[in-house]
Design a protein around this motif. Structure first.
Motif, mmCIF file in Angstrom:
data_model
loop_
_atom_site.group_PDB
_atom_site.id
_atom_site.type_symbol
_atom_site.label_atom_id
_atom_site.label_comp_id
_atom_site.label_asym_id
_atom_site.label_seq_id
_atom_site.Cartn_x
_atom_site.Cartn_y
_atom_site.Cartn_z
ATOM 1 N N GLY A 34 38.111 -34.565 -31.949
ATOM 2 C CA GLY A 34 38.854 -33.404 -32.149
ATOM 3 C C GLY A 34 38.778 -32.403 -31.303
ATOM 4 O O GLY A 34 39.034 -31.119 -31.551
ATOM 5 N N ALA A 35 38.616 -32.520 -29.892
ATOM 6 C CA ALA A 35 38.519 -31.619 -28.954
ATOM 7 C C ALA A 35 39.951 -31.237 -28.877
ATOM 8 O O ALA A 35 40.917 -31.485 -29.019
ATOM 9 C CB ALA A 35 37.868 -32.266 -27.620
ATOM 10 N N ASP A 36 39.794 -29.829 -28.442
ATOM 11 C CA ASP A 36 41.227 -29.104 -27.923
ATOM 12 C C ASP A 36 42.171 -29.800 -27.169
ATOM 13 O O ASP A 36 43.323 -29.684 -27.099
ATOM 14 C CB ASP A 36 41.133 -27.622 -27.743
ATOM 15 C CG ASP A 36 40.399 -26.832 -28.747
ATOM 16 O OD1 ASP A 36 40.528 -27.014 -29.885
ATOM 17 O OD2 ASP A 36 39.421 -25.922 -28.342
ATOM 18 N N PHE A 37 41.418 -30.146 -26.130
ATOM 19 C CA PHE A 37 42.067 -31.022 -25.066
ATOM 20 C C PHE A 37 41.297 -32.203 -24.482
ATOM 21 O O PHE A 37 40.308 -32.162 -24.394
ATOM 22 C CB PHE A 37 42.273 -30.046 -23.778
ATOM 23 C CG PHE A 37 42.904 -30.355 -22.646
ATOM 24 C CD1 PHE A 37 44.368 -30.343 -22.716
ATOM 25 C CD2 PHE A 37 42.449 -30.946 -21.485
ATOM 26 C CE1 PHE A 37 45.094 -30.546 -21.631
ATOM 27 C CE2 PHE A 37 42.919 -31.272 -20.427
ATOM 28 C CZ PHE A 37 44.151 -31.248 -20.399
ATOM 29 N N THR A 38 42.022 -33.358 -24.787
ATOM 30 C CA THR A 38 41.374 -34.637 -24.419
ATOM 31 C C THR A 38 42.264 -35.347 -23.486
ATOM 32 O O THR A 38 43.309 -35.499 -23.669
ATOM 33 C CB THR A 38 41.241 -35.591 -25.730
ATOM 34 O OG1 THR A 38 40.432 -34.790 -26.626
ATOM 35 C CG2 THR A 38 40.601 -36.929 -25.339
ATOM 36 N N LEU A 39 41.763 -36.153 -22.483
ATOM 37 C CA LEU A 39 42.389 -36.921 -21.688
ATOM 38 C C LEU A 39 41.802 -38.287 -21.615
ATOM 39 O O LEU A 39 40.643 -38.552 -21.744
ATOM 40 C CB LEU A 39 42.204 -36.287 -20.056
ATOM 41 C CG LEU A 39 42.910 -35.126 -19.781
ATOM 42 C CD1 LEU A 39 42.552 -34.695 -18.296
ATOM 43 C CD2 LEU A 39 44.300 -34.821 -20.058
ATOM 44 N N LEU A 95 40.658 -30.750 -16.941
ATOM 45 C CA LEU A 95 39.699 -30.561 -17.964
ATOM 46 C C LEU A 95 38.912 -29.266 -17.526
ATOM 47 O O LEU A 95 38.886 -28.485 -18.437
ATOM 48 C CB LEU A 95 38.845 -31.634 -18.102
ATOM 49 C CG LEU A 95 39.108 -32.800 -18.529
ATOM 50 C CD1 LEU A 95 38.273 -34.177 -18.186
ATOM 51 C CD2 LEU A 95 39.581 -32.819 -20.124
ATOM 52 N N HIS A 96 38.908 -29.019 -16.418
ATOM 53 C CA HIS A 96 38.165 -27.792 -15.862
ATOM 54 C C HIS A 96 39.028 -26.589 -16.189
ATOM 55 O O HIS A 96 38.545 -25.607 -16.825
ATOM 56 C CB HIS A 96 37.722 -27.789 -14.481
ATOM 57 C CG HIS A 96 36.986 -26.714 -13.913
ATOM 58 N ND1 HIS A 96 35.336 -26.838 -14.032
ATOM 59 C CD2 HIS A 96 37.060 -25.520 -13.577
ATOM 60 C CE1 HIS A 96 34.904 -25.641 -13.542
ATOM 61 N NE2 HIS A 96 35.734 -24.769 -13.384
ATOM 62 N N ALA A 97 40.360 -26.681 -15.993
ATOM 63 C CA ALA A 97 41.318 -25.779 -16.394
ATOM 64 C C ALA A 97 41.320 -25.468 -17.682
ATOM 65 O O ALA A 97 41.482 -24.176 -18.229
ATOM 66 C CB ALA A 97 42.627 -26.003 -15.818
ATOM 67 N N ALA A 98 41.206 -26.489 -18.433
ATOM 68 C CA ALA A 98 41.293 -26.177 -20.084
ATOM 69 C C ALA A 98 40.299 -25.497 -20.435
ATOM 70 O O ALA A 98 40.341 -24.728 -21.334
ATOM 71 C CB ALA A 98 41.306 -27.656 -20.470
ATOM 72 N N ARG A 99 38.914 -25.940 -20.056
ATOM 73 C CA ARG A 99 37.740 -25.115 -20.286
ATOM 74 C C ARG A 99 38.000 -23.759 -20.051
ATOM 75 O O ARG A 99 37.383 -22.685 -20.808
ATOM 76 C CB ARG A 99 36.581 -25.803 -19.571
ATOM 77 C CG ARG A 99 36.225 -27.155 -20.145
ATOM 78 C CD ARG A 99 35.168 -27.776 -19.208
ATOM 79 N NE ARG A 99 33.843 -27.204 -19.323
ATOM 80 C CZ ARG A 99 32.908 -27.276 -18.657
ATOM 81 N NH1 ARG A 99 33.069 -28.218 -17.626
ATOM 82 N NH2 ARG A 99 31.761 -26.573 -18.711
ATOM 83 N N ARG A 100 38.449 -23.293 -18.823
ATOM 84 C CA ARG A 100 38.462 -21.940 -18.332
ATOM 85 C C ARG A 100 39.394 -21.145 -19.278
ATOM 86 O O ARG A 100 39.225 -20.005 -19.526
ATOM 87 C CB ARG A 100 39.423 -21.845 -17.120
ATOM 88 C CG ARG A 100 38.449 -21.935 -15.892
ATOM 89 C CD ARG A 100 39.197 -22.039 -14.602
ATOM 90 N NE ARG A 100 38.720 -22.196 -13.372
ATOM 91 C CZ ARG A 100 39.317 -22.227 -12.359
ATOM 92 N NH1 ARG A 100 40.355 -22.056 -11.991
ATOM 93 N NH2 ARG A 100 38.396 -22.614 -11.012
ATOM 94 N N ALA A 101 40.567 -21.840 -20.019
ATOM 95 C CA ALA A 101 41.406 -21.256 -20.820
ATOM 96 C C ALA A 101 40.589 -21.351 -22.418
ATOM 97 O O ALA A 101 41.263 -20.775 -23.291
ATOM 98 C CB ALA A 101 42.467 -22.205 -21.120
ATOM 99 N N GLY A 102 39.181 -21.621 -22.495
ATOM 100 C CA GLY A 102 38.705 -21.551 -23.760
ATOM 101 C C GLY A 102 38.961 -22.767 -24.790
ATOM 102 O O GLY A 102 38.561 -22.701 -25.932
ATOM 103 N N LEU A 103 39.240 -23.880 -24.229
ATOM 104 C CA LEU A 103 39.615 -24.941 -24.957
ATOM 105 C C LEU A 103 38.527 -25.907 -24.908
ATOM 106 O O LEU A 103 37.716 -26.081 -23.806
ATOM 107 C CB LEU A 103 40.693 -25.768 -24.457
ATOM 108 C CG LEU A 103 42.307 -25.126 -24.501
ATOM 109 C CD1 LEU A 103 43.320 -26.005 -23.807
ATOM 110 C CD2 LEU A 103 42.544 -24.516 -25.760
ATOM 111 N N SER A 104 38.234 -26.535 -25.980
ATOM 112 C CA SER A 104 37.132 -27.623 -26.171
ATOM 113 C C SER A 104 37.629 -28.930 -25.301
ATOM 114 O O SER A 104 38.765 -29.030 -25.489
ATOM 115 C CB SER A 104 36.542 -27.922 -27.315
ATOM 116 O OG SER A 104 37.554 -28.473 -28.218
ATOM 117 N N THR A 105 36.951 -29.734 -24.476
ATOM 118 C CA THR A 105 37.290 -30.831 -23.909
ATOM 119 C C THR A 105 36.487 -32.012 -24.013
ATOM 120 O O THR A 105 35.326 -31.963 -24.518
ATOM 121 C CB THR A 105 37.350 -30.359 -22.302
ATOM 122 O OG1 THR A 105 35.827 -30.133 -21.976
ATOM 123 C CG2 THR A 105 38.424 -29.282 -22.043
#
Length: 229
Positions: free
Chosen positions: A110-115, A24-34
């Motif tokens: 609708g987050a860009d990246f969901t776990l 999740l942290h890496a996704a946020r770094r990439a500019g994705l909502s989580t």
């Protein structure tokens, strides 16, 4: 494009949450909502706001969307035992139907990246003949497998991958989490996992103390994950 995954592990206490928070942290770094969900958790602590689980709180801390704790972890139990036993002691019956709607609510954000993080390994019981893996099947999510690198991990990883495939889901990737820094023949073990597992290795995470999401994110290859779709 939105990306959602189910996070499972080769066993319990092998760092699923550590890796999930790092992803999740890496996704946020990439500019994705989580966003994240841990639908059922045992071993929760009582507090002013009710039972709270440290793993669920760690995931919540890496969510960029505004989520309430109860949305991330709708079912929390105090005893640090198998979730189906903890639920039974609380007079509840765990089922896919009970867990499905809360998770779908998080996915609908609708987050860009969901776990969605499971509990324990792939075949954790719910009630009757149902397992937590049936939730992943109902959600039709690709799976990220956290491999706790220690003696026996090759067998556990291969059996988990076989079960995931048998259930009709895709293994999107796996992460080697070095929970035993003294494991013998480390490089040979990792090479065997790379050879045998039918998905890309997303990273090799050393034995970190403490294992902060930022430090874990440094070890992960998000391009290998998002590029595998």
């Amino acid at each position: 494009m939105t990306h959602a995954y189910f996070v499972s592990g080769t066993d319990t206490e092998i760092g699923k949450t550590t890796i999930a928070a790092g992803l999740l942290h890496a996704a946020r770094r990439a500019g994705l909502s989580t966003a994240a969900a841990k639908p059922v958790a045992s071993g929760c602590r009582p507090g002013a706001d009710g039972l709270r689980n440290d793993d669920a709180l760690a995931l919540l801390g890496e969510c960029s969307l505004a989520l309430r704790y109860e949305e991330v972890n709708p079912l929390a139990f105090a005893p640090a035992i198998a979730p189906h036993l903890a639920a039974r002691e609380a007079g509840l019956e765990l089922s896919v139907a009970r867990l499905l709607e809360p998770v779908r609510t998080v996915l609908a954000k609708g987050a860009d990246f969901t776990l969605v993080e499971g509990a324990g390994g792939w075949r954790v019981p719910l009630s009757g003949a149902e397992n937590l893996s049936d939730l992943a099947v109902a959600l039709d999510l690709p799976v990220i497998l956290v491999v706790g690198v220690r003696l026996g991990c090759i067998n556990h990883a291969m059996l988990s991958a076989e079960a995931i495939a048998r259930d009709g889901l895709r293994l999107a990737g796996w992460v080697a989490n070095l929970i035993d820094p003294t494991v013998s023949r480390l490089e040979d073990n990792l090479a065997t996992l790379v050879e045998r597992l039918p998905a890309p290795c997303l990273g090799r995470v050393p034995h970190l103390i403490p294992p902060s999401p930022a430090a874990v994110a440094d070890c992960l290859d998000m391009a290998a994950l998002l590029g595998s779709l």
